[in-house]
Design an enzyme around this catalytic site. Sequence first.
Site, PDB file in Angstrom:
ATOM      1  N   SER A 239      -9.998   5.827  -4.557  1.00  0.00           N
ATOM      2  CA  SER A 239     -10.930   4.715  -4.351  1.00  0.00           C
ATOM      3  C   SER A 239     -10.596   3.891  -3.118  1.00  0.00           C
ATOM      4  CB  SER A 239     -10.964   3.821  -5.592  1.00  0.00           C
ATOM      5  OG  SER A 239      -9.661   3.415  -5.941  1.00  0.00           O
ATOM      6  N   HIS A 291      -8.400  -1.168  -3.308  1.00  0.00           N
ATOM      7  CA  HIS A 291      -9.776  -1.281  -2.827  1.00  0.00           C
ATOM      8  C   HIS A 291      -9.844  -2.179  -1.592  1.00  0.00           C
ATOM      9  CE1 HIS A 291     -11.329  -0.463  -7.214  1.00  0.00           C
ATOM     10  NE2 HIS A 291     -10.674   0.552  -6.696  1.00  0.00           N
TER      11      HIS A 291
END
Length: 432
Positions: A239, A291
């Site tokens: 991610s 992230h």
Amino acid sequence: MGRRESSSSPPTDQIEIKVHTSRRGDNSVHPDNVGPTPPSITASSQPQPQPQRQRHRQGHGHRHGHGHGQRQRQNRGTAAAAAAAASREEFRPFRRWVPWLVPTFVVINFVVFVITMYLNNCPENSPPCIATFFGRFAFQTFKDNPLLGPSSTTLMKMGALEVDKVVHEHQAWRLFACIWLHAGVFHILANMLSLIFIGIRLEQEFGFVRIGLLYVISGFGGSLMSALFIQSRISVGASGALFGLLGGMLSELITNWTIYANKLAALLTLIVIIIINLAVGILPHVDNFAHIGGFLSGFLLGFVFLIRPQFGWVSQKNSPPGSIATTVKSKHKTYQYILWVLSLIILVVGYTAGLITLLRGTNLNDYCSWCQYMSCVPTSKWKCKADKMYCESIQIGNQLNLTCIANGRSGVYLLSDNNASQVERLCTRLCN
């Protein structure tokens, strides 16, 4: 277990950006007569001499010849207009690539996950298991891994990001290896769907070299930021690299602002998608630091890798003979060069400082008390801090014997120094 989980795949099909249509006065080519005239039209454009024996004819014959010549001129004009229209349709200012690297990344992630499940071998190593009909590919129980995947021990063996091993055992390769690992079926499906929707379109626009570098370097940036703030749990997942692609899309739109038509709508849509995905990261067990680090890396890398030349420069370079073009001296605009230099400097300085801080064993939460809320916000429904783990320890010299009271697991470790935080991390890892 700290896991790098991707949020739902953003609807990138709604962010299609089209190149601005050329208008007279813009910094672009205006092909009034685009393309060379076909040989048949060029040959017939010159007046043909009439035979001498027909010159004495007047009246109706002359009028008939005049009408025939007028129809020929009309046909020539229609053919020229059709050729110009065809040239406009065929002209593409930027090359379109055939995507193959992003699909290859997807295959690699699935292959690595299958290998991880094969080595996990839940029925033999840590029963009971879920879906035992899969044999050695059976999943850990939901208590051990709610994402239908392997144990944390197997993930650590495969290269999960564990700060203690990076710092004290000099295994910096884990900063790259962890982006190819996933904690479970739900985790890998969410990430790979996002990669397909985002990555393939970017590779079509910019090619495999630039998008491949953007993906890998952004993943490293996400791992680095995660390691600086989350040091008591392991972390895996792609991610961070995916958020790097989102950040690259945003900076690409900014640095190439002048060549797009529906840019404002695309910018607002992209910002909303990024905010929603980052907001999901405040849930527990989601590594939002990965992230954020991946997004910031991708945002800066986009100014470096995804810069496009001026549309007028490309049009002028590819314009056919006879086109009316505005002279463009520079391939890129001044602000594009400024953003390119600043982003490169920030990336080099940031990565260097981050690596030095990490390898010194520094936990940035000690210097930023509120930063923990960037990854998890506690509410009445959930808590962010994991339950305290308790271990029995026996230390002889620099050898430490630990036994987790909760599950009875034991481990023997060699300590480089008598560091209480290191012992706490070892106990947490043993009990998870």
